[in-house]
Motif scaffolding. Structure first.
Motif, PDB file in Angstrom:
ATOM      1  N   GLY A   1       0.832  -1.209   0.000  1.00  9.17           N
ATOM      2  CA  GLY A   1       0.000   0.000   0.000  1.00  9.17           C
ATOM      3  C   GLY A   1       0.868   1.262   0.000  1.00  9.17           C
ATOM      4  O   GLY A   1       2.095   1.197  -0.086  1.00  9.17           O
ATOM      5  N   GLU A   2       0.184   2.404   0.100  1.00 15.20           N
ATOM      6  CA  GLU A   2       0.909   3.692   0.124  1.00 15.20           C
ATOM      7  C   GLU A   2       1.875   3.767   1.296  1.00 15.20           C
ATOM      8  O   GLU A   2       2.920   4.402   1.221  1.00 15.20           O
ATOM      9  CB  GLU A   2      -0.103   4.842   0.232  1.00 15.20           C
ATOM     10  N   ASP A   3       1.476   3.135   2.411  1.00 14.66           N
ATOM     11  CA  ASP A   3       2.315   3.123   3.610  1.00 14.66           C
ATOM     12  C   ASP A   3       3.210   1.882   3.628  1.00 14.66           C
ATOM     13  O   ASP A   3       3.807   1.554   4.637  1.00 14.66           O
ATOM     14  CB  ASP A   3       1.412   3.087   4.865  1.00 14.66           C
ATOM     15  N   GLY A   4       3.240   1.164   2.496  1.00  9.49           N
ATOM     16  CA  GLY A   4       3.819  -0.177   2.473  1.00  9.49           C
ATOM     17  C   GLY A   4       5.342  -0.221   2.584  1.00  9.49           C
ATOM     18  O   GLY A   4       6.049   0.688   2.154  1.00  9.49           O
ATOM     19  N   TYR A   5       5.828  -1.330   3.160  1.00 12.69           N
ATOM     20  CA  TYR A   5       7.275  -1.526   3.308  1.00 12.69           C
ATOM     21  C   TYR A   5       7.978  -1.578   1.959  1.00 12.69           C
ATOM     22  O   TYR A   5       9.112  -1.161   1.823  1.00 12.69           O
ATOM     23  CB  TYR A   5       7.540  -2.837   4.065  1.00 12.69           C
ATOM     24  N   TRP A   6       7.256  -2.110   0.954  1.00 17.22           N
ATOM     25  CA  TRP A   6       7.927  -2.277  -0.349  1.00 17.22           C
ATOM     26  C   TRP A   6       8.093  -0.946  -1.091  1.00 17.22           C
ATOM     27  O   TRP A   6       8.637  -0.900  -2.171  1.00 17.22           O
ATOM     28  CB  TRP A   6       7.196  -3.276  -1.243  1.00 17.22           C
ATOM     29  N   ARG A   7       7.597   0.142  -0.484  1.00 15.99           N
ATOM     30  CA  ARG A   7       7.853   1.480  -1.062  1.00 15.99           C
ATOM     31  C   ARG A   7       9.244   1.964  -0.668  1.00 15.99           C
ATOM     32  O   ARG A   7       9.820   2.827  -1.304  1.00 15.99           O
ATOM     33  CB  ARG A   7       6.817   2.496  -0.565  1.00 15.99           C
ATOM     34  N   GLU A   8       9.758   1.394   0.438  1.00 12.00           N
ATOM     35  CA  GLU A   8      11.081   1.815   0.944  1.00 12.00           C
ATOM     36  C   GLU A   8      12.172   0.837   0.591  1.00 12.00           C
ATOM     37  O   GLU A   8      13.322   1.205   0.412  1.00 12.00           O
ATOM     38  CB  GLU A   8      11.040   1.889   2.476  1.00 12.00           C
ATOM     39  N   HIS A   9      11.799  -0.437   0.581  1.00 12.60           N
ATOM     40  CA  HIS A   9      12.790  -1.504   0.353  1.00 12.60           C
ATOM     41  C   HIS A   9      12.289  -2.426  -0.730  1.00 12.60           C
ATOM     42  O   HIS A   9      11.089  -2.579  -0.912  1.00 12.60           O
ATOM     43  CB  HIS A   9      12.985  -2.335   1.629  1.00 12.60           C
ATOM     44  N   ARG A  10      13.221  -3.073  -1.415  1.00  8.56           N
ATOM     45  CA  ARG A  10      12.822  -4.108  -2.355  1.00  8.56           C
ATOM     46  C   ARG A  10      12.438  -5.350  -1.553  1.00  8.56           C
ATOM     47  O   ARG A  10      13.151  -5.720  -0.603  1.00  8.56           O
ATOM     48  CB  ARG A  10      13.973  -4.438  -3.314  1.00  8.56           C
ATOM     49  N   ALA A  11      11.331  -5.977  -1.960  1.00  5.93           N
ATOM     50  CA  ALA A  11      10.845  -7.155  -1.224  1.00  5.93           C
ATOM     51  C   ALA A  11      11.943  -8.208  -1.095  1.00  5.93           C
ATOM     52  O   ALA A  11      12.114  -8.820  -0.043  1.00  5.93           O
ATOM     53  CB  ALA A  11       9.626  -7.731  -1.936  1.00  5.93           C
ATOM     54  N   GLU A  12      12.720  -8.369  -2.161  1.00  3.73           N
ATOM     55  CA  GLU A  12      13.739  -9.439  -2.127  1.00  3.73           C
ATOM     56  C   GLU A  12      14.888  -9.115  -1.173  1.00  3.73           C
ATOM     57  O   GLU A  12      15.622 -10.018  -0.771  1.00  3.73           O
ATOM     58  CB  GLU A  12      14.234  -9.783  -3.541  1.00  3.73           C
ATOM     59  N   ASP A  13      15.072  -7.828  -0.799  1.00  4.16           N
ATOM     60  CA  ASP A  13      16.126  -7.491   0.166  1.00  4.16           C
ATOM     61  C   ASP A  13      15.731  -7.869   1.589  1.00  4.16           C
ATOM     62  O   ASP A  13      16.582  -8.198   2.418  1.00  4.16           O
ATOM     63  CB  ASP A  13      16.433  -5.987   0.125  1.00  4.16           C
ATOM     64  N   LEU A  14      14.419  -7.784   1.887  1.00  3.98           N
ATOM     65  CA  LEU A  14      13.970  -8.023   3.264  1.00  3.98           C
ATOM     66  C   LEU A  14      13.284  -9.369   3.463  1.00  3.98           C
ATOM     67  O   LEU A  14      13.345  -9.933   4.548  1.00  3.98           O
ATOM     68  CB  LEU A  14      12.983  -6.915   3.685  1.00  3.98           C
TER      69      LEU A  14
END
Ligand code: BJW
Ligand code: ZN
Length: 257
Positions: free
Chosen positions: A46-59
């Motif tokens: 979402g707009e507040d989503g973690y994947w806006r800050e980090h790439r999913a594959e990094d975390l």
């Protein structure tokens, strides 16, 4: 055609959904990150989503964890800290009310925030594991250890064998816990209604569960402010709204039947 596409007024849509839910004898709930959004938990996409800050594959991948375990553990540490203070919202209490009315209400969840259990839901099936324990990355045979504050004193935390520990969540490319997955598919094959709340429906295999229900000709209800790949499918009633507002409306309606 899905019910949202037929141009029913919002009131009629809610009334019809209440009717379906009231008739269901073996409903199953399926939840994603959006279920917890109104309790202050961030989503992934979402707009507040973690994947806006980090790439999913990094975390959220075993490769990411191996490459930068400190970063991944910091992320989980921040999330755990945030979970300490959050409380279930009205939508959770509505589910508990429904559980009391029916006697049992299995909830299949992709979430690891523990809010369903905190609210009082009894039969929670955790498809993506939990943040209660961590295990050896090297699978040395040591039993899972509880994740406590001490674990974060020196990052990344290590197993007694010297290998890095990992939280017992399911990362991309990993198999889901066998028992939870089997139970979830059994429920999809036996329920008479599935209520899908707050998931983008983008992550397999959780996203395939409502498809099994639809294939059996049983109704699927979706609650989500946004459209998802589920929204337009035949047999789906999609209510565009927030879990904390819609679930109490539905369950209150059911209790008046
Ligand atoms: C509201 C709201 C409000 C907002 N009210 N709603 C190609 C290569 C490799 C793998 C694959 C591939 N293609 C497919 C795969 C398989 C892969 C997958 O699906 N990938 C896709 C992304 C493409 N899946 C897997 O790898 C899974 N394992 C597997 O399939 O094993 C077999 C296999 C192995 C290898 C290859 C192929 C098959 C494992 C998936 C593990 C997911 N892990 C994570 C992190 C761990 C847990 C954690 O840290 O919390 O799980 S990722 C993240 O996504 C997390 C979530 O549980 C999951 C789902 O997200 P969710 O819950 O849907 O949240 P969002 O943010 O996406 O959506 C929120 C929704 O809420 C939105 O729609 C909002 O509108 C809504 N909302 N406010 C109601 N108030
Ligand atoms: Zn070990």
């Amino acid at each position: 055609m899905s019910k949202t596409m037929t141009g029913l007024s919002p009131e009629k849509l809610i009334d019809e959904t209440i009717e379906m839910l009231a008739e269901a004898k073996m409903p199953v709930i399926s939840t994603g990150a959006g279920m917890s959004s109104e309790s202050g938990v961030r989503t992934f996409r979402g707009e507040d989503g973690y994947w806006r800050e980090h790439r999913a594959e990094d975390l959220a991948s075993p490769e990411g964890l191996r490459k930068d375990p400190e970063l991944v553990w910091k992320w989980y540490g921040e999330r755990l800290k945030a979970y300490e203070d959050i409380q279930p919202h009205a939508g959770y209490h509505a589910l508990v009310q429904l559980q009391e009315r029916i006697g049992k209400l299995p909830v299949v969840t992709q979430n690891v925030d523990g809010l369903l259990q905190k609210a009082g839901l009894i039969d929670v099936i955790e498809l993506h594991g939990s943040l209660r324990t961590a295990s050896c990355m090297n699978r040395c045979g040591s039993p899972p250890i509880p994740i406590t504050e001490e674990l974060f004193e020196s990052l990344p935390p290590r197993c007694s064998c010297g290998s890095i520990l990992r939280p017992d969540v399911v990362l991309f490319g990993e198999q889901l816990p066998e028992q939870a997955l089997r139970r979830a598919f059994d429920l999809a094959e036996s329920c008479d209604l599935m209520l899908v709340v707050g998931t983008s429906m983008l992550v397999y295999p959780a996203s395939s569960l409502p498809l099994f229900v639809l294939r059996r000709g049983k109704p699927v209800i979706e609650i989500n402010p946004e459209e998802t790949p589920l929204t337009s499918l035949a047999g789906v009633t999609s209510i565009h709204g927030a879990a904390g507002q819609i679930l109490p409306l539905l369950v209150e309606g059911v209790s008046f039947r």
